[in-house]
Design a protein around this motif. Structure first.
Motif: not given
Ligand code: 3HC
Length: 295
Positions: A97-115
Motif C-alpha cells: 500500500a505504501k509503495h503504491e501510494l508513493f508511486g502515485a504521489v511521485g507523479g503529482v509532486c515536484e521532483d525536489d519534494a521530500v517524501f
C-alpha cells in the motif's frame, strides 16, 4: 536547502491527524489526504476536538485555533498534494500500500519534494527503493499522542542524502519536537527497546507471576512510567503491536521479538485495545477493568 512551505500528510488516522495538527500549528499550510470522506471527517474532528480542548484550557486563543484550522486543507484527491514540499505518509503498515501510494504521489509532486514515512517498523530502505527519489526519502517517526509526545525519530537509510536528512530534522524541530537521528533498522531506537519490554510483560503475565493491573502498577510506581505495559499496549493498539512484532521478528529472528501466544490470540479475536473498547482492559465502564479475555 529545500524550504518547506507546504506539507502533505497522507492518512488521517491517529498518527496522521496528529502530524497534520502539529504541522498546521507550526504555521505550515497542510494538505490532509484520506482515501474516504468518512475517515477524513473523523481525522479532522479529532484535530478540532484537540484544538477546542486547548482553547478551553486557555493554552490557545480562539483566533489562533481558527488560524490553525485555516491552514488545514482536507481532501480525498491525491492531486491536491501538488505543490507540497514535504509529503509525510501515515497510512496502514502495509508495504504494498505504501509503495503504491508513493508511486502515485511521485507523479503529482515536484521532483525536489521530500517524501517521508511515519512507519514504525517497515524498512525505510525498502520504501525509498520503491520511489522515484530514494535520495529524497527519509523516515519521520512520531509518537502517540503526536501533539503531546516530544520525540521524532528521523531515520536515514543508505540512499538518503545529507540535505534530505537535514531538511527532515529541521522540520521536526520546527513543529516543536526534539528529534533524534536513527539508522534504518526495524524498530529504529524506541520500538527496538520498547516492543521486547511490552512482550516480556505479556510473558510475565502468561507465566503467572502477577496480575495485569499489578504488573502495570509495578512499572508505573516502580519506574515512573506514565502507563504500565498493558495500558500502553491497549493505547497503542494490540493489532499495531502484533503487526510490529511480526515485522521485527521477521527481520531479527530473535525470540524476544516474537509475539507471545496470548497477543496473537487477542489480535485474532479483535481485542485490539482502546480502539475496539476491549484489550487487556475493558473500557466500557467509567474506569477500565480487566477484560473478559484475560480474566
Ligand atoms: N491527543 C492529544 N492530546 C492529548 C491526548 C491525545 N490523545 N491525550 C492526552 N492529551 C493531552 C491532554 O490534553 C493534556 O494536555 P495539557 O497538558 O495541555 O492539559 C496532556 O496531554 C496530559 O493529559 P492528561 O492529563 O489527560 O493525562 P496524562 O497526564 O495521563 O497523560 C499521556 C496522557 C500523555 C498519554 C501519558 O499517559 C503518556 O505519556 N503515556 C505514554 C504514551 C507513550 O508511551 N506513547 C508512545 C507509544 S509508542 C509509539 O507511539 C510508537 C508506535 O510506533 C507504536
Amino acid at each position: 536547502m529545500t524550504e518547506i512551505r507546504k506539507v502533505g500528510v497522507v492518512g488521517a488516522g491517529l498518527m496522521g491527524s496528529g502530524i497534520a495538527q502539529v504541522s498546521a500549528a507550526a504555521g505550515y499550510d497542510t494538505v490532509v489526504r484520506e482515501v474516504e470522506q468518512g475517515f477524513l471527517d473523523r481525522g479532522m474532528a479529532r484535530i478540532e476536538k484537540n484544538l477546542d480542548r486547548a482553547v478551553a484550557k486557555e493554552k490557545l486563543g480562539p483566533g489562533e485555533r481558527d488560524a490553525i484550522a485555516g491552514r488545514l486543507h482536507p481532501t480525498v484527491d491525491l492531486a491536491d498534494l501538488a505543490g507540497c514540499d514535504l509529503v509525510i505518509e501515515a497510512i496502514t503498515e502495509n508495504l504494498e500500500a505504501k509503495h503504491e501510494l508513493f508511486g502515485a504521489v511521485g507523479g503529482v509532486c515536484e521532483d525536489d519534494a521530500v517524501f517521508a514515512s511515519n512507519t514504525s517498523s517497515l524498512s525505510i530502505t525498502e520504501l525509498a527503493a520503491g520511489t522515484d527519489r530514494p535520495d529524497r526519502f527519509v523516515g519521520l517517526h512520531f509518537f502517540n499522542p503526536v501533539p503531546v509526545m516530544p520525540l521524532v525519530e528521523v531515520v536515514r537509510c543508505g540512499q538518503t542524502s545529507k540535505e534530505t536528512f537535514d531538511v527532515a530534522f529541521a522540520f521536526a524541530k520546527s513543529v516543536g519536537k526534539s528529534p533524534i537521528a536513527c539508522g534504518d533498522n526495524t524498530g529504529f531506537v524506541v520500538n527496538r527497546l520498547l516492543v521486547p519490554y511490552m512482550l516480556d510483560a505479556i510473558r510475565a503475565y502468561e507465566s503467572g507471576i502477577a496480575s495485569i493491573p499489578d504488573i502495570d502498577k509495578g512499572l508505573r510506581l516502580g519506574c515512573g512510567y506514565p502507563m504500565g505495559p498493558f495500558t500502553l499496549g491497549d493505547f497503542v493498539g494490540l493489532d499495531t503491536l502484533y503487526h510490529i512484532t511480526e515485522i521485527m521478528y521477521n527481520e531479527y529472528k530473535e525470540a524476544r521479538f516474537a509475539s507471545p501466544p496470548l497477543l496473537r490470540r487477542m489480535f485474532l479475536a479483535g481485542y485490539h485495545g482502546r480502539k475496539t473498547g476491549k484489550g487487556f482492559y475493558d473500557y466500557s465502564g467509567p474506569e477500565p477493568v480487566v477484560s473478559d479475555f484475560v480474566k
